[in-house]
Design a protein around this motif. Structure first.
Motif, PDB file in Angstrom:
ATOM      1  N   GLU A  79       2.785 -21.511  27.224  1.00 15.02           N
ATOM      2  CA  GLU A  79       2.449 -20.193  27.175  1.00 15.02           C
ATOM      3  C   GLU A  79       3.211 -19.170  27.718  1.00 15.02           C
ATOM      4  O   GLU A  79       3.855 -17.989  27.088  1.00 15.02           O
ATOM      5  CB  GLU A  79       0.796 -20.007  27.418  1.00 15.02           C
ATOM      6  CG  GLU A  79       0.028 -20.483  26.554  1.00 15.02           C
ATOM      7  CD  GLU A  79      -1.400 -20.277  26.678  1.00 15.02           C
ATOM      8  OE1 GLU A  79      -1.881 -20.158  28.059  1.00 15.02           O
ATOM      9  OE2 GLU A  79      -2.485 -20.793  25.979  1.00 15.02           O
ATOM     10  N   ARG A  80       3.762 -19.589  28.881  1.00 16.05           N
ATOM     11  CA  ARG A  80       4.535 -18.624  29.751  1.00 16.05           C
ATOM     12  C   ARG A  80       6.042 -18.742  29.093  1.00 16.05           C
ATOM     13  O   ARG A  80       6.745 -17.646  28.874  1.00 16.05           O
ATOM     14  CB  ARG A  80       4.784 -19.071  31.221  1.00 16.05           C
ATOM     15  CG  ARG A  80       3.620 -18.834  32.069  1.00 16.05           C
ATOM     16  CD  ARG A  80       4.005 -18.911  33.459  1.00 16.05           C
ATOM     17  NE  ARG A  80       4.305 -20.254  33.916  1.00 16.05           N
ATOM     18  CZ  ARG A  80       3.480 -21.425  34.103  1.00 16.05           C
ATOM     19  NH1 ARG A  80       2.195 -21.270  34.213  1.00 16.05           N
ATOM     20  NH2 ARG A  80       3.776 -22.405  34.326  1.00 16.05           N
ATOM     21  N   LEU A  81       6.446 -19.934  28.536  1.00 17.07           N
ATOM     22  CA  LEU A  81       7.733 -20.012  27.934  1.00 17.07           C
ATOM     23  C   LEU A  81       7.756 -18.943  26.736  1.00 17.07           C
ATOM     24  O   LEU A  81       8.564 -18.559  26.120  1.00 17.07           O
ATOM     25  CB  LEU A  81       8.132 -21.252  27.523  1.00 17.07           C
ATOM     26  CG  LEU A  81       8.674 -22.104  28.849  1.00 17.07           C
ATOM     27  CD1 LEU A  81       8.874 -23.444  28.127  1.00 17.07           C
ATOM     28  CD2 LEU A  81      10.178 -21.418  29.177  1.00 17.07           C
ATOM     29  N   LEU A  82       6.431 -18.953  25.917  1.00 17.29           N
ATOM     30  CA  LEU A  82       6.259 -18.359  24.798  1.00 17.29           C
ATOM     31  C   LEU A  82       6.415 -16.907  24.968  1.00 17.29           C
ATOM     32  O   LEU A  82       6.947 -16.136  24.164  1.00 17.29           O
ATOM     33  CB  LEU A  82       4.969 -18.782  23.941  1.00 17.29           C
ATOM     34  CG  LEU A  82       4.874 -19.942  23.287  1.00 17.29           C
ATOM     35  CD1 LEU A  82       3.617 -20.357  22.893  1.00 17.29           C
ATOM     36  CD2 LEU A  82       5.958 -19.866  22.140  1.00 17.29           C
ATOM     37  N   ASP A  83       5.785 -16.546  26.005  1.00 18.64           N
ATOM     38  CA  ASP A  83       5.886 -15.064  26.416  1.00 18.64           C
ATOM     39  C   ASP A  83       7.345 -14.599  26.784  1.00 18.64           C
ATOM     40  O   ASP A  83       7.830 -13.344  26.190  1.00 18.64           O
ATOM     41  CB  ASP A  83       5.070 -14.736  27.569  1.00 18.64           C
ATOM     42  CG  ASP A  83       3.524 -14.880  27.343  1.00 18.64           C
ATOM     43  OD1 ASP A  83       3.194 -14.523  26.253  1.00 18.64           O
ATOM     44  OD2 ASP A  83       2.813 -15.048  28.441  1.00 18.64           O
ATOM     45  N   ARG A  84       7.962 -15.304  27.411  1.00 22.82           N
ATOM     46  CA  ARG A  84       9.523 -14.977  27.578  1.00 22.82           C
ATOM     47  C   ARG A  84      10.215 -15.025  26.468  1.00 22.82           C
ATOM     48  O   ARG A  84      11.131 -14.519  25.910  1.00 22.82           O
ATOM     49  CB  ARG A  84       9.938 -16.028  28.560  1.00 22.82           C
ATOM     50  CG  ARG A  84       9.450 -15.739  29.918  1.00 22.82           C
ATOM     51  CD  ARG A  84      10.181 -16.733  31.154  1.00 22.82           C
ATOM     52  NE  ARG A  84      11.361 -16.381  30.995  1.00 22.82           N
ATOM     53  CZ  ARG A  84      12.413 -17.400  31.549  1.00 22.82           C
ATOM     54  NH1 ARG A  84      11.867 -18.491  31.782  1.00 22.82           N
ATOM     55  NH2 ARG A  84      13.783 -16.866  31.340  1.00 22.82           N
ATOM     56  N   TYR A  85       9.821 -16.063  25.378  1.00 20.37           N
ATOM     57  CA  TYR A  85      10.559 -16.476  24.194  1.00 20.37           C
ATOM     58  C   TYR A  85      10.227 -15.038  23.339  1.00 20.37           C
ATOM     59  O   TYR A  85      11.134 -14.571  22.700  1.00 20.37           O
ATOM     60  CB  TYR A  85      10.063 -17.524  23.467  1.00 20.37           C
ATOM     61  CG  TYR A  85      10.549 -17.790  22.054  1.00 20.37           C
ATOM     62  CD1 TYR A  85      11.810 -18.308  21.824  1.00 20.37           C
ATOM     63  CD2 TYR A  85       9.945 -17.533  20.916  1.00 20.37           C
ATOM     64  CE1 TYR A  85      12.554 -18.558  20.774  1.00 20.37           C
ATOM     65  CE2 TYR A  85      10.396 -17.671  19.496  1.00 20.37           C
ATOM     66  CZ  TYR A  85      11.824 -18.267  19.504  1.00 20.37           C
ATOM     67  OH  TYR A  85      12.385 -18.471  18.335  1.00 20.37           O
ATOM     68  N   ASP A  86       9.321 -14.454  23.227  1.00 23.83           N
ATOM     69  CA  ASP A  86       8.889 -13.291  22.253  1.00 23.83           C
ATOM     70  C   ASP A  86       9.664 -12.216  23.087  1.00 23.83           C
ATOM     71  O   ASP A  86       9.839 -11.320  22.298  1.00 23.83           O
ATOM     72  CB  ASP A  86       7.358 -12.960  22.447  1.00 23.83           C
ATOM     73  CG  ASP A  86       6.632 -13.839  21.775  1.00 23.83           C
ATOM     74  OD1 ASP A  86       7.292 -14.381  20.769  1.00 23.83           O
ATOM     75  OD2 ASP A  86       5.219 -13.978  21.963  1.00 23.83           O
ATOM     76  N   GLU A  87       9.953 -12.259  24.419  1.00 19.42           N
ATOM     77  CA  GLU A  87      10.502 -10.984  24.868  1.00 19.42           C
ATOM     78  C   GLU A  87      12.297 -11.148  24.813  1.00 19.42           C
ATOM     79  O   GLU A  87      12.743 -10.243  25.293  1.00 19.42           O
ATOM     80  CB  GLU A  87      10.424 -10.757  26.304  1.00 19.42           C
ATOM     81  CG  GLU A  87       8.702 -10.512  26.683  1.00 19.42           C
ATOM     82  CD  GLU A  87       8.426  -9.072  26.241  1.00 19.42           C
ATOM     83  OE1 GLU A  87       9.285  -8.268  26.337  1.00 19.42           O
ATOM     84  OE2 GLU A  87       7.326  -8.972  25.835  1.00 19.42           O
ATOM     85  N   GLY A  88      12.409 -12.395  24.347  1.00 28.37           N
ATOM     86  CA  GLY A  88      14.026 -12.693  24.201  1.00 28.37           C
ATOM     87  C   GLY A  88      14.398 -12.952  25.463  1.00 28.37           C
ATOM     88  O   GLY A  88      15.839 -12.506  25.654  1.00 28.37           O
ATOM     89  N   GLU A  89      13.879 -13.529  26.554  1.00 28.65           N
ATOM     90  CA  GLU A  89      14.438 -13.848  27.868  1.00 28.65           C
ATOM     91  C   GLU A  89      14.594 -15.495  28.126  1.00 28.65           C
ATOM     92  O   GLU A  89      14.777 -15.896  29.166  1.00 28.65           O
ATOM     93  CB  GLU A  89      13.592 -13.094  28.797  1.00 28.65           C
ATOM     94  CG  GLU A  89      13.393 -11.728  28.630  1.00 28.65           C
ATOM     95  CD  GLU A  89      12.399 -11.205  29.626  1.00 28.65           C
ATOM     96  OE1 GLU A  89      11.643 -11.828  30.417  1.00 28.65           O
ATOM     97  OE2 GLU A  89      12.493  -9.768  29.672  1.00 28.65           O
ATOM     98  N   THR A  90      14.436 -16.343  26.980  1.00 23.67           N
ATOM     99  CA  THR A  90      14.332 -17.687  27.450  1.00 23.67           C
ATOM    100  C   THR A  90      15.843 -18.127  27.179  1.00 23.67           C
ATOM    101  O   THR A  90      16.939 -17.567  26.482  1.00 23.67           O
ATOM    102  CB  THR A  90      13.315 -18.531  26.323  1.00 23.67           C
ATOM    103  OG1 THR A  90      13.888 -18.143  25.182  1.00 23.67           O
ATOM    104  CG2 THR A  90      12.299 -18.029  26.440  1.00 23.67           C
ATOM    105  N   SER A  91      16.205 -19.159  27.912  1.00 29.76           N
ATOM    106  CA  SER A  91      17.655 -19.784  27.762  1.00 29.76           C
ATOM    107  C   SER A  91      17.521 -20.789  26.649  1.00 29.76           C
ATOM    108  O   SER A  91      16.402 -21.290  26.125  1.00 29.76           O
ATOM    109  CB  SER A  91      17.994 -20.600  29.076  1.00 29.76           C
ATOM    110  OG  SER A  91      17.026 -21.599  29.247  1.00 29.76           O
TER     111      SER A  91
END
Length: 148
Positions: A7-19
């Motif tokens: 869920e934390r990765l999904l939040d970062r994914y939605d913000e466009g901040e994932t590697s």
């Protein structure tokens, strides 16, 4: 993989901040079958992107090269110039100097000049009549500025 991390990765994914590595982890997680019900929409999204990545484009679009387009436009320009020269009717050669609009009678010349100047004056006065609106606009603008 634990649900809180996903869920934390999904939040970062939605913000466009994932590697890219984190997105790969998300893709692997959502391609599996055991996904909680509230994350099913993400599963659909990642499955669709995986299926699109596997799909190959069979019919390549036909691309017209700029070189080919350039050659056709230059051919068209040459044809237009050639036809223009061929069909050009040089009427200035057909005129003689005697009939170029000169008036030999002085009274008639004076009358024609007065008519021409009168016509020009009428056209100039038509443009001048529109300035009344501009003057009214300036008066209104000055009233507004004085109120403030």
């Amino acid at each position: 993989m634990e649900l809180g991390k996903i869920e934390r990765l999904l939040d970062r994914y939605d913000e466009g901040e994932t590697s890219i590595a984190e997105e790969k982890l998300l893709r692997e997680y959502f391609l599996s079958e055991d996904v909680p019900e509230h994350l099913r929409s993400y599963q659909l999204m990642f499955r669709f992107s995986a299926s699109q990545a596997e799909e190959k484009l069979e019919n390549k679009p036909k691309v017209v090269s700029k070189r080919n387009w350039y050659s056709w436009t230059s051919i068209a320009a040459i044809l237009i110039v050639a036809l223009g020269i061929f069909f050009y009717n040089d009427s200035s050669r057909m005129l003689n100097d005697n009939g170029l609009g000169t008036i030999s009678d002085e009274e008639l010349a004076l009358q024609k000049t007065k008519e021409t100047l009168h016509m020009v004056a009428q056209i100039m006065n038509e443009g001048k009549s529109d300035l009344v609106y501009l003057k009214e606009f300036n008066n209104t603008k000055n009233k507004i500025i004085q109120i403030d």
